[in-house]
Design a protein around this motif. Structure first.
Motif, PDB file in Angstrom:
ATOM      1  N   LEU A 493       0.827  -1.204   0.000  1.00  0.00           N
ATOM      2  CA  LEU A 493       0.000   0.000   0.000  1.00  0.00           C
ATOM      3  C   LEU A 493       0.863   1.257   0.000  1.00  0.00           C
ATOM      4  N   CYS A 494       1.926   1.244   0.784  1.00  0.00           N
ATOM      5  CA  CYS A 494       2.828   2.402   0.839  1.00  0.00           C
ATOM      6  C   CYS A 494       3.568   2.565  -0.485  1.00  0.00           C
ATOM      7  N   GLU A 495       3.992   1.461  -1.059  1.00  0.00           N
ATOM      8  CA  GLU A 495       4.678   1.542  -2.362  1.00  0.00           C
ATOM      9  C   GLU A 495       3.756   2.107  -3.431  1.00  0.00           C
ATOM     10  N   SER A 496       2.477   1.704  -3.426  1.00  0.00           N
ATOM     11  CA  SER A 496       1.518   2.217  -4.413  1.00  0.00           C
ATOM     12  C   SER A 496       1.314   3.715  -4.228  1.00  0.00           C
ATOM     13  N   ALA A 497       1.157   4.159  -2.985  1.00  0.00           N
ATOM     14  CA  ALA A 497       0.966   5.579  -2.729  1.00  0.00           C
ATOM     15  C   ALA A 497       2.216   6.371  -3.090  1.00  0.00           C
ATOM     16  N   ASP A 498       3.400   5.811  -2.793  1.00  0.00           N
ATOM     17  CA  ASP A 498       4.665   6.476  -3.120  1.00  0.00           C
ATOM     18  C   ASP A 498       4.822   6.636  -4.630  1.00  0.00           C
ATOM     19  N   GLN A 499       4.501   5.577  -5.379  1.00  0.00           N
ATOM     20  CA  GLN A 499       4.596   5.645  -6.842  1.00  0.00           C
ATOM     21  C   GLN A 499       3.614   6.671  -7.402  1.00  0.00           C
ATOM     22  N   ALA A 500       2.427   6.744  -6.814  1.00  0.00           N
ATOM     23  CA  ALA A 500       1.450   7.739  -7.270  1.00  0.00           C
ATOM     24  C   ALA A 500       1.961   9.155  -7.002  1.00  0.00           C
ATOM     25  N   MET A 501       2.654   9.347  -5.847  1.00  0.00           N
ATOM     26  CA  MET A 501       3.225  10.660  -5.547  1.00  0.00           C
ATOM     27  C   MET A 501       4.280  11.028  -6.577  1.00  0.00           C
ATOM     28  N   TYR A 502       5.122  10.082  -6.968  1.00  0.00           N
ATOM     29  CA  TYR A 502       6.139  10.371  -7.991  1.00  0.00           C
ATOM     30  C   TYR A 502       5.494  10.680  -9.337  1.00  0.00           C
ATOM     31  N   ALA A 503       4.356  10.049  -9.608  1.00  0.00           N
ATOM     32  CA  ALA A 503       3.621  10.370 -10.841  1.00  0.00           C
ATOM     33  C   ALA A 503       3.150  11.817 -10.809  1.00  0.00           C
ATOM     34  N   ALA A 504       2.694  12.283  -9.642  1.00  0.00           N
ATOM     35  CA  ALA A 504       2.280  13.681  -9.507  1.00  0.00           C
ATOM     36  C   ALA A 504       3.460  14.617  -9.693  1.00  0.00           C
ATOM     37  N   LYS A 505       4.630  14.228  -9.185  1.00  0.00           N
ATOM     38  CA  LYS A 505       5.841  15.029  -9.386  1.00  0.00           C
ATOM     39  C   LYS A 505       6.148  15.153 -10.872  1.00  0.00           C
ATOM     40  N   GLN A 506       6.107  14.024 -11.556  1.00  0.00           N
ATOM     41  CA  GLN A 506       6.450  14.015 -12.979  1.00  0.00           C
ATOM     42  C   GLN A 506       5.424  14.772 -13.805  1.00  0.00           C
ATOM     43  N   ALA A 507       4.205  14.865 -13.290  1.00  0.00           N
ATOM     44  CA  ALA A 507       3.159  15.582 -14.022  1.00  0.00           C
ATOM     45  C   ALA A 507       3.237  17.091 -13.800  1.00  0.00           C
ATOM     46  N   GLY A 508       4.215  17.552 -13.071  1.00  0.00           N
ATOM     47  CA  GLY A 508       4.401  18.983 -12.893  1.00  0.00           C
ATOM     48  C   GLY A 508       4.301  19.473 -11.468  1.00  0.00           C
ATOM     49  N   ARG A 509       4.167  18.585 -10.495  1.00  0.00           N
ATOM     50  CA  ARG A 509       4.074  18.916  -9.075  1.00  0.00           C
ATOM     51  C   ARG A 509       2.773  19.665  -8.744  1.00  0.00           C
ATOM     52  N   ASN A 510       2.541  19.878  -7.461  1.00  0.00           N
ATOM     53  CA  ASN A 510       1.335  20.544  -6.987  1.00  0.00           C
ATOM     54  C   ASN A 510       0.098  19.865  -7.555  1.00  0.00           C
ATOM     55  N   GLN A 511       0.117  18.531  -7.512  1.00  0.00           N
ATOM     56  CA  GLN A 511      -0.990  17.758  -8.065  1.00  0.00           C
ATOM     57  C   GLN A 511      -1.301  16.569  -7.162  1.00  0.00           C
ATOM     58  N   VAL A 512      -2.455  15.941  -7.429  1.00  0.00           N
ATOM     59  CA  VAL A 512      -2.860  14.719  -6.752  1.00  0.00           C
ATOM     60  C   VAL A 512      -3.007  13.625  -7.786  1.00  0.00           C
ATOM     61  N   CYS A 513      -2.368  12.484  -7.543  1.00  0.00           N
ATOM     62  CA  CYS A 513      -2.479  11.341  -8.446  1.00  0.00           C
ATOM     63  C   CYS A 513      -2.873  10.110  -7.638  1.00  0.00           C
ATOM     64  N   ALA A 514      -3.740   9.295  -8.211  1.00  0.00           N
ATOM     65  CA  ALA A 514      -4.149   8.057  -7.571  1.00  0.00           C
ATOM     66  C   ALA A 514      -3.325   6.905  -8.100  1.00  0.00           C
ATOM     67  N   ALA A 515      -3.112   5.908  -7.291  1.00  0.00           N
ATOM     68  CA  ALA A 515      -2.351   4.725  -7.708  1.00  0.00           C
ATOM     69  C   ALA A 515      -3.168   3.908  -8.692  1.00  0.00           C
ATOM     70  N   HIS A 516      -2.453   3.117  -9.493  1.00  0.00           N
ATOM     71  CA  HIS A 516      -3.102   2.212 -10.430  1.00  0.00           C
ATOM     72  C   HIS A 516      -3.371   0.895  -9.718  1.00  0.00           C
ATOM     73  N   SER A 517      -4.581   0.344  -9.945  1.00  0.00           N
ATOM     74  CA  SER A 517      -4.873  -0.958  -9.373  1.00  0.00           C
ATOM     75  C   SER A 517      -4.132  -2.035 -10.131  1.00  0.00           C
ATOM     76  N   ALA A 518      -4.107  -3.259  -9.551  1.00  0.00           N
ATOM     77  CA  ALA A 518      -3.341  -4.347 -10.171  1.00  0.00           C
ATOM     78  C   ALA A 518      -3.804  -4.639 -11.587  1.00  0.00           C
TER      79      ALA A 518
END
Length: 521
Positions: A493-518
């Motif tokens: 769960l933490c890895e999924s949330a962490d990866q979603a946070m990095y996706a928000a960073k890559q999308a330009g920061r100051n954003q919210v991204c949800a994790a992808h389900s399996a």
């Protein structure tokens, strides 16, 4: 010589009495016959009178001998009674030694004036390992129990002072070496005693084995070491009380004023307040059970509980005591110390073990523990749990522009914003550096995204003042993961949330991204 005189004296007295009796009898017979012959001239009458005179003399002397022998028998009977009483006393003393001294649970030994052992009871044998035969009627005990020359010299000096100068030894502690080579901690009480004639007969010593008690104290030493100096100087209260529902005080020291706010007179016999009324009911019940158990085991007790002072202030106290019998009544005696500072320190250490020192939020270990508990609860009740992984954007630039002190202030202010903007049931923690985690129990993905967006918007819309009103604008990138769609363990769960946070960073920061389900590509 004395025995010879004792035997000869009654013999001489008996001979003198016999000789005296013979002389008196002879003089009486001769004198009385002479007088009768002068008065009575008829031979027949003289013979008759002399016969009756002889019978009278025999009766008088027989009565005298009867009285004399009767007195002697009475004196003899009294002596027999005295001897019988002495024999019974000796028997009682022998039984006392057998039943009391030999079977006592404490070490008892008696020394003669030369320091030789006269009495060595079973407890002394059990504790030291040395039998009576090995120490009795010799001073070998000193070398056996105290092989160290310096220790032995000190103990011998004390023993000499007891016998020679009348020193009363109370609570003297030393270490002895047993026959098995083990060291045992002992507490000694000793004093000299005298013969009926007033001469010094030696010393009687009572020893208590403190080894187990010292071992217990050693186990607690680490936790008490930091507070020993403080506790030794804190105001405390000594007491004697009844073991009843009110802990009715029969004696309290003046230290109760600083401890409780009440004077001794107000606590004694519950005149103003019962001591039990100062204790929280739950603590009072637990204390009662602990004291009952200690009394049943004939052990001292140690308690910690909260106490409410007269001024309403709540403090923590530590109590150490034991049961005693006073005039046939069970009582408790002990001391109570204020340990509020120690308790505060313990609470602070406990808080530091679970909280981040800089921000005051839960630390990484506590966040993971709390998330693990929430996942167990979510699985049991089939409810979702959401995790927000938050990273502060461009934090290195803040440190570079305002220094680490400014960076720390930014982290503290951001922590306050996050904590003030979530529910009481939600969990906020600092995972490390500029990364934060928010756990949202019973939040599905839409609810979690809404909360994440609200937090992002809040941070972006507010300006933080640091370093004398220097304004700093912030933004955060947030990753959202929800149990069970994005992970079913703390790690996944933490890895999924962490990866979603990095996706928000890559999308330009100051954003919210949800994790992808399996199942997502």
């Amino acid at each position: 010589m004395s025995a010879s005189r004792d035997v000869g004296s009654p013999l001489r007295r008996a001979l003198l009495i016999c000789v005296g009796y013979a002389v008196v009898s002879a003089l009486w017979v001769a004198a009385s016959d002479r007088m009768l012959s002068l008065v009575v001239h008829s031979p027949e009458a003289l013979t008759s009178i002399q016969t009756w005179k002889g019978l009278g003399f025999v009766l008088v002397t027989a009565l005298f001998l009867f009285l004399l022998i009767y007195q002697q028998f009475r004196r003899y009977a009294r002596m027999l009674a005295i001897n019988q009483a002495q024999a019974e006393s000796i028997h009682d003393l022998s039984q006392f030694r057998e039943s009391i001294i030999d079977n006592a649970s404490i070490w008892i030994n008696v020394l003669d004036p030369q320091g030789r052992v006269l009495v060595w009871n079973k407890a002394a044998e059990r504790i030291s390992g040395y039998t009576r035969d090995e120490v009795l009627h010799s001073n070998s005990m000193w070398g056996l129990l105290f092989p160290d020359d310096e220790d032995r010299a000190h103990v011998l000096e004390l023993a000499e002072s007891i016998i020679r100068d009348g020193l009363d030894l109370n609570g003297f502690e030393s270490r002895i070496q047993t026959k098995q080579g083990l060291l045992r901690a002992m507490s000694w009480n000793s004093r000299r005693f005298f013969t009926p004639e007033g001469e010094v007969a030696g010393a009687i010593t009572i020893g208590q084995d403190l080894t187990e008690q010292r071992q217990m104290e050693s186990l607690a030493h680490d936790s008490e070491r930091q507070l020993k100096t403080l506790m030794d100087n804190l105001p405390g209260m000594t007491y004697r009380c009844l073991f009843d529902e009110s802990w009715t005080m029969k004696f309290v020291s003046d230290g109760c004023r600083s401890l409780t706010g009440y004077s001794p007179d107000e606590l004694i016999n519950n005149r103003t307040v019962a001591f039990a009324d100062l204790i929280d009911p739950a603590d009072n019940e637990a204390s009662t059970r602990a004291v009952e158990q200690a009394i049943g085991n004939a052990e001292p007790y140690a308690l910690e509980y909260a106490l409410t002072r007269r001024d309403g202030r709540r403090i923590w106290v530590w109590e150490k005591g034991r049961s005693v019998e006073v005039d046939g009544q069970l009582m408790l005696e002990g001391i109570i110390l204020d340990i509020s500072d120690r308790k505060a320190l313990e609470e602070e250490l406990a808080r530091l073990a679970t909280h981040d020192a800089l921000t005051g939020l839960f630390n990484r270990r506590e966040v993971e523990r709390r998330l693990r508990e929430e996942l167990v609860r979510a699985e049991r009740y089939k409810r979702p749990v959401a995790v927000l992984w938050i990273d502060l954007d461009h934090f290195k630039a803040v440190n570079d522009a305002h220094g680490h002190a400014g960076g720390d202030e930014v982290l503290r202010r951001l922590s306050e914003q996050l904590l003030d903007s979530v529910r009481a049931a939600d969990i906020v923690g600092r995972y490390g550096g500029e990364e934060f985690v928010v756990i949202l129990p019973e939040h599905d993905l839409p609810e979690a995204r809404e909360t994440a967006e609200r937090l992002r918007s809040l941070v972006a819309s507010q300006v933080i003042d640091i370093n004398d009103h220097v304004e700093v604008s912030l933004s955060i990138s947030v990753g959202v993961a929800v149990y069970p769609e994005h992970g079913q363990t703390v790690k996944t769960l933490c890895e999924s949330a962490d990866q979603a946070m990095y996706a928000a960073k890559q999308a330009g920061r100051n954003q919210v991204c949800a994790a992808h389900s399996a199942g997502d590509s």
